[in-house]
Write a protein that holds these residues in place. Structure first.
Motif, mmCIF file in Angstrom:
data_model
loop_
_atom_site.group_PDB
_atom_site.id
_atom_site.type_symbol
_atom_site.label_atom_id
_atom_site.label_comp_id
_atom_site.label_asym_id
_atom_site.label_seq_id
_atom_site.Cartn_x
_atom_site.Cartn_y
_atom_site.Cartn_z
ATOM 1 N N PRO A 1 -14.921 2.126 1.789
ATOM 2 C CA PRO A 1 -14.502 0.815 1.283
ATOM 3 C C PRO A 1 -14.683 0.724 -0.227
ATOM 4 C CG PRO A 1 -16.630 0.639 2.378
ATOM 5 C CD PRO A 1 -16.118 2.026 2.652
ATOM 6 N N ALA A 2 -13.966 -0.232 -0.819
ATOM 7 C CA ALA A 2 -14.034 -0.452 -2.259
ATOM 8 C C ALA A 2 -14.891 -1.670 -2.561
ATOM 9 C CB ALA A 2 -12.635 -0.646 -2.831
ATOM 10 N N GLU A 3 -15.532 -1.671 -3.715
ATOM 11 C CA GLU A 3 -16.283 -2.842 -4.171
ATOM 12 C C GLU A 3 -15.305 -3.940 -4.575
ATOM 13 O OE1 GLU A 3 -19.563 -3.359 -4.228
ATOM 14 O OE2 GLU A 3 -19.805 -1.424 -3.201
ATOM 15 N N PRO A 4 -15.652 -5.207 -4.311
ATOM 16 C CA PRO A 4 -14.697 -6.292 -4.609
ATOM 17 C C PRO A 4 -14.406 -6.455 -6.092
ATOM 18 C CG PRO A 4 -16.826 -7.184 -3.920
ATOM 19 C CD PRO A 4 -16.864 -5.716 -3.651
ATOM 20 N N GLY A 5 -15.393 -6.223 -6.949
ATOM 21 C CA GLY A 5 -15.174 -6.366 -8.387
ATOM 22 C C GLY A 5 -15.208 -7.816 -8.836
ATOM 23 N N GLU A 6 -15.192 -8.013 -10.137
ATOM 24 C CA GLU A 6 -15.279 -9.349 -10.713
ATOM 25 C C GLU A 6 -13.914 -10.036 -10.700
ATOM 26 O OE1 GLU A 6 -17.922 -11.070 -11.867
ATOM 27 O OE2 GLU A 6 -19.240 -9.464 -11.161
ATOM 28 N N VAL A 7 -13.932 -11.322 -10.337
ATOM 29 C CA VAL A 7 -12.718 -12.130 -10.405
ATOM 30 C C VAL A 7 -12.506 -12.551 -11.857
ATOM 31 C CG1 VAL A 7 -11.599 -14.272 -9.654
ATOM 32 C CG2 VAL A 7 -13.017 -12.963 -8.051
ATOM 33 N N PRO A 8 -11.326 -12.338 -12.421
ATOM 34 C CA PRO A 8 -11.098 -12.737 -13.813
ATOM 35 C C PRO A 8 -11.339 -14.229 -14.015
ATOM 36 C CG PRO A 8 -9.280 -11.395 -12.982
ATOM 37 C CD PRO A 8 -10.147 -11.719 -11.809
ATOM 38 N N VAL B 1 -5.756 2.156 0.142
ATOM 39 C CA VAL B 1 -5.793 0.898 0.884
ATOM 40 C C VAL B 1 -7.019 0.065 0.512
ATOM 41 C CG1 VAL B 1 -6.115 -0.095 3.181
ATOM 42 C CG2 VAL B 1 -4.381 1.657 2.820
ATOM 43 N N ALA B 2 -8.180 0.682 0.431
ATOM 44 C CA ALA B 2 -9.398 -0.076 0.131
ATOM 45 C C ALA B 2 -9.322 -0.706 -1.261
ATOM 46 C CB ALA B 2 -10.625 0.829 0.244
ATOM 47 N N GLN B 3 -8.879 0.051 -2.241
ATOM 48 C CA GLN B 3 -8.743 -0.492 -3.595
ATOM 49 C C GLN B 3 -7.708 -1.614 -3.624
ATOM 50 O OE1 GLN B 3 -10.559 0.082 -6.199
ATOM 51 N NE2 GLN B 3 -11.748 1.815 -5.423
ATOM 52 N N CYS C 1 0.842 -1.194 0.000
ATOM 53 C CA CYS C 1 0.000 0.000 0.000
ATOM 54 C C CYS C 1 0.882 1.250 0.000
ATOM 55 C CB CYS C 1 -0.903 0.020 1.231
ATOM 56 S SG CYS C 1 -2.090 -1.326 1.287
ATOM 57 N N GLU C 2 0.539 2.209 -0.856
ATOM 58 C CA GLU C 2 1.358 3.410 -1.008
ATOM 59 C C GLU C 2 0.759 4.624 -0.307
ATOM 60 O OE1 GLU C 2 4.257 3.463 -2.239
ATOM 61 O OE2 GLU C 2 4.357 1.525 -3.256
#
Length: 515
Positions: free
Chosen positions: A170-177, A135-137, A129-130
C-alpha cells in the motif's frame, strides 16, 4: 498481493472506514479484498444513485471521503445526479469504478461505454489505473484529490487486470494540499466595507456550523453587518443556540426583497447569489442593480481560514454578543395536514441533536423556517437541485452518525427516484424516520408553470405533474423494503406517529397525506 488488496490497504491507511457499494463482475477482486478487511464497512445500495447520495451525506457529516464502489460506465452514469449534488455541496467523494480488463476493451463488450466521458462530467479529478504496480499510488492520489479544495468528487477507474495483477504494498496517503486564502490586503479591504451602512456578509459552507458559524456571527456582531446565508446549504446548524442568519428565499421575489437594502455584499465560501431558474423579464441574480458584490473567498478556497483572518481584521475580541436562535416550539397543531400544521408537528417532535434531511420540496417549504426555533439540530439540503437525494442522504448521515436520530422529509415524487434506499436502511437497521409528503405530484412544477405565465395547464401537462391514477402506496412500498410504516392524514396523527418512530429502534416510514 494483488492491486485490489493494495488499494484497500491504502484506503484504510488514509482513514477510510466505509464504502457504499453497488458492485458488478469487473469489481470482484476488489470485493474479495474488501471481504478480507472487515474493518472497512461495506454498505450495499440497490441503486448507484443511492450509493453516491449516501457517500455525499456521509462526507458532509464526517469530513472524510465518502467512498463508492460502482460498476463500469453504466453504473457511474446511474450515480451521476447525486454526484452533481455532491459537487455543488463541496463534499469529498471518492468513486472506485471498475472497468473491463484492458485487453478486453477492444472487443466492445456489451457493458463497455464512454466511462471516461461520464467520469469527467461528474468529477473534479479522474484517473485511470495503468498498471497493478501503480494502483496503490493512484488510490492515495485519489484520496488527496477528494479532500483537496474543501472537498471534491474524485473518480478512480480500476481496470480488472490492474485489480488482479501483482502489485507492491500500500501507499502512504500523503499531505492534502492546503486550499488558498485571499491576500491579507483584500481581506482587510473587505473588512473595512463590512462596517458601512447596507453591508452584508454572505457566507456558506463551514460558516453555517461549528467554529465557522461562531466566527461569522461574531463578525456580524462586531461590524453591525447583516449575516445572510444561501437558501440551500450543505450542512446547517439550526435550532436553539444556533447563530442567527437571514437565509435567502427559493423564489426570486423573496430573495430580491431580502436583499433590497443591501449595498455591499461580501461573499465567503459560497457562489454569487443566483436564482434557481431564469424567467422572462427578470434578472438572473437577486441583488439590487447598484449592489457591490465582492467574491472574497470562492468555493474551493479555505473559507474557515478566511473567516478567521476577516474576524481579526474587523477587531473581533471574543466577547461579542452573537445573535442566536431561541427555543419556541409551536402549539400542537390539529386538523388536516396543511403545510403549516405539518411543519409544526415535525418541529415539535424533532429530537435534540437530530440530523434533518430536507427534500420536502413544495410541501416542505414551511419546515426549515419553523425549525429555526426548534431543539438544536443540523440540516442537510439538496445542494444541486437534482431530486432523489433525500433517502440516500438519510442513509449516509445515519451511517456517519449512528448515535444521532435522522429525520428525512421527502416529497412523494422525489422519493420514487431512490426508493431502494429504504431497503438499505432496513438491512443496516439505521435510526432513520422517513416522512413522505404525499401530495400526489410534482407540485413545484405547477408553480413554475405559473411563473412562466401558464395559469391553466391542460391534460398533458397535468399528467406529467401528478403521480395519481394509480396513487402510490408508500406503506406497501415500505413493507416491501422491510420497514414498518403507517399512513396519517391529520396533524395530530402525524405528531403521535413521529413520537412512536423516534422511541423505537431502527427505521420507520410515515406517509403523510396532504389534502
Amino acid at each position: 498481493m494483488n492491486g485490489a488488496t493494495a488499494l484497500v490497504k491504502t484506503l484504510l491507511g488514509a482513514g477510510v472506514r466505509t464504502c457504499f457499494a453497488n458492485p458488478g463482475t469487473s469489481e470482484m477482486h476488489f470485493v474479495a479484498a474488501l471481504d478480507a478487511h472487515p474493518n472497512l464497512r461495506c454498505v450495499l445500495c440497490l441503486f448507484e444513485g443511492g450509493a453516491t447520495g449516501a457517500a455525499d451525506a456521509y462526507a458532509r457529516m464526517t469530513g472524510e471521503p465518502g467512498v463508492t464502489l460502482l460498476h463500469l460506465g453504466p453504473g457511474l452514469g446511474n450515480g451521476w445526479a447525486n454526484l452533481h449534488n455532491a459537487r455543488k455541496a463541496g463534499a469529498p467523494v471518492l468513486n472506485i469504478v471498475g472497468e473491463h480488463a484492458r485487453a478486453h476493451l477492444r472487443w466492445d463488450a456489451p457493458l463497455k461505454g464512454d466511462l471516461d466521458g461520464v467520469a469527467r462530467s461528474a468529477s473534479d479529478w479522474v484517473r485511470v489505473c495503468e498498471s497493478p504496480e501503480e494502483v496503490a499510488q493512484d488510490g492515495a492520489a485519489a484520496v488527496r484529490a477528494a479532500l483537496s479544495r474543501g472537498g471534491q468528487v474524485a473518480t478512480l477507474v480500476l481496470p480488472a487486470d490492474c485489480a488482479w495483477g501483482e502489485a507492491s504494498g500500500p501507499a502512504e496517503p500523503g499531505e492534502v494540499p492546503a486550499a488558498p486564502i485571499p491576500a491579507r490586503d483584500r481581506i482587510e479591504a473587505a473588512a473595512a466595507r463590512l462596517s458601512r451602512p447596507g453591508a452584508a456578509l454572505y457566507a456558506g459552507g463551514p460558516a453555517l456550523w461549528g467554529e465557522g458559524a461562531e466566527i461569522a456571527g461574531a463578525i456580524a456582531a462586531r461590524t453591525g453587518c447583516r449575516f445572510i446565508t444561501p437558501f440551500f446549504s450543505p450542512r446547517v446548524r439550526e435550532g436553539e443556540g444556533a447563530v442567527a442568519s437571514e437565509p435567502l428565499k427559493y423564489d426570486h421575489a423573496g430573495s430580491a426583497e431580502l436583499l433590497r437594502e443591501v449595498s455591499e455584499l461580501i461573499v465567503v465560501g459560497e457562489r454569487h447569489p443566483v436564482n434557481f431558474f431564469a424567467y422572462p423579464d427578470r434578472p438572473s441574480t437577486p441583488e439590487p442593480p447598484d449592489c457591490l458584490v465582492t467574491e472574497l473567498c470562492p468555493l474551493g478556497w479555505d473559507a474557515l481560514a478566511t473567516l478567521r483572518v476577516l474576524a481579526d481584521a474587523v477587531g473581533v475580541t471574543g466577547d461579542e454578543e452573537i445573535a442566536r436562535r431561541g427555543l419556541s416550539l409551536p402549539r400542537a397543531p390539529s386538523g388536516p395536514l396543511e403545510p403549516e400544521g405539518l411543519a409544526d408537528a415535525l418541529v415539535r417532535t424533532l429530537p435534540e441533536g437530530a440530523i434533518y434531511v430536507n427534500e420536502g420540496i413544495t410541501a416542505g417549504f414551511a419546515i426549515p423556517a419553523r425549525a429555526q426555533v426548534a431543539r438544536a439540530h443540523e440540516r442537510l439540503d439538496l445542494m444541486g437541485g437534482a431530486i432523489g437525494q433525500g433517502l440516500p442522504s438519510a442513509v449516509g448521515a445515519a451511517v456517519a452518525c449512528p448515535d444521532r436520530p435522522v429525520l428525512a422529509v421527502v416529497g412523494d415524487g422525489s422519493a420514487m427516484y431512490t426508493i431502494q434506499s429504504l431497503w438499505t436502511m432496513a438491512r443496516e437497521q439505521l435510526d432513520v424516520t422517513v416522512v413522505i409528503l404525499a401530495n400526489r405530484g410534482y407540485r413545484i412544477l405547477h408553480g413554475e408553470m405559473a411563473a412562466l405565465g401558464v395559469e391553466n395547464p391542460g391534460r398533458n401537462a397535468r399528467r406529467m405533474f401528478d403521480v395519481e391514477d394509480p396513487a402510490l402506496d408508500f406503506c406497501a412500498l415500505a413493507a416491501g423494503h422491510g420497514l414498518p410504516a403507517e399512513r396519517v392524514e391529520t396533524a395530530e396523527a402525524l405528531e403521535t406517529a413521529l413520537a412512536r418512530a423516534y422511541a423505537a429502534p431502527g427505521p420507520h416510514l410515515i406517509e403523510a397525506v396532504l389534502p
